[in-house]
Enzyme design. Sequence first.
Site, PDB file in Angstrom:
ATOM      1  N   GLU A  15       0.811  -1.213   0.000  1.00  0.00           N
ATOM      2  CA  GLU A  15       0.000   0.000   0.000  1.00  0.00           C
ATOM      3  C   GLU A  15       0.848   1.268   0.000  1.00  0.00           C
ATOM      4  OE1 GLU A  15      -3.915  -0.059   2.141  1.00  0.00           O
ATOM      5  OE2 GLU A  15      -2.940  -1.704   3.208  1.00  0.00           O
ATOM      6  N   SER A 167      -7.128  -1.897   1.186  1.00  0.00           N
ATOM      7  CA  SER A 167      -7.152  -1.823  -0.282  1.00  0.00           C
ATOM      8  C   SER A 167      -7.736  -3.073  -0.921  1.00  0.00           C
ATOM      9  CB  SER A 167      -5.735  -1.560  -0.834  1.00  0.00           C
ATOM     10  OG  SER A 167      -5.292  -0.275  -0.476  1.00  0.00           O
ATOM     11  N   SER A 307      -9.678  10.437  -4.663  1.00  0.00           N
ATOM     12  CA  SER A 307     -10.119   9.607  -3.543  1.00  0.00           C
ATOM     13  C   SER A 307     -11.455  10.097  -2.984  1.00  0.00           C
ATOM     14  CB  SER A 307      -9.073   9.605  -2.438  1.00  0.00           C
ATOM     15  OG  SER A 307      -7.877   8.989  -2.844  1.00  0.00           O
TER      16      SER A 307
END
Length: 336
Positions: A15, A167, A307
């Site tokens: 990540e 994720s 995002s």
Amino acid sequence: MKAKIALITGGYTGEAEVSFKSSAFVNSQLDHDKYDVYLITISKDAWFYTDKDGRQYPILRESFTLPLNGETISFDLAFIMVHGVPGEDGRLQSYFDLLDIPYTSCDALTSALTMNKGYTKAILSDIPELYLAKSVLLFESQRAEAISTVESNLSLPYFVKPNAGGSSIGMTKVKESAQLQEAIDKAFDAENTGKQVIVEEFVTGREFSEGIFRNAKGELVVLPATEVRTTREFFDFEAKYIPGLTEEITPADLTTEQQERAARILKEIYVRLNCKGMVRVDFFLENGTDKFYFIEINTIPGQTAQSFIPQQVRAFGMKEGDFYGELIESALLSAK
């Protein structure tokens, strides 16, 4: 004198790639006339500050200070933008607690707890109007009997995922029993996810993600929700990060009653888990019943321009830089 902010990026997992993108966006939006921002990368090999010319300077880990140009810089605040380990599981938070350095995220206990999906659900189990998918939590010692445990307690289809991690790494939707073993092995073997697996009954409904934060006045602010529509089986890693696979609608098309109900539940989740700073809650509204089903909470949500949280901040009528400033000021005030 301007506050010295350590904007922390990188991390010890896959990540880290997302962390670099998030921190770059946050850095581009922060008010550099108000804050001295130092972009600090952490990895298993090194912790270092990178200046505007690309030169790297090591961080002294015993004090989290930066020797630079003949002086030693101490930081007023850590702005944690590390997704996954060690930024989201409480390790960095514990480190900063030991050094008495304030930070923008949830504290060490909450961060560690919320990385564990099964334990989080146990804490939230009696919140009014909140529903939790039926699930089983599997530990490494139970791996051999995992199939029988799942099939004797749950009904197809299943969601199989690591009990820690983010994720959507290591996740699988299982439609038939023959797929279950492979899915369980994939989840158990996912890197840096704690060797625990949670299996949930699948909930069919509209999927949403919604941010909530505490501002500098101490008020809880719920941001507009985002509805997630993907061409994939579910909102997996590829759907999250490959353009074109997902449609994100912000603000989501929700009735006033649904918005108010979601806000009540999010505030209760935030308080119940003793959250700080910004968090994001993912949930379903089940088809046919309109019940609010909790999926998970993210204590270091992604902060690229695309995002969810930046989308929601803009829909709320706020500039991203002002939003990040609120997080900094709130953390500094709470540390006094």
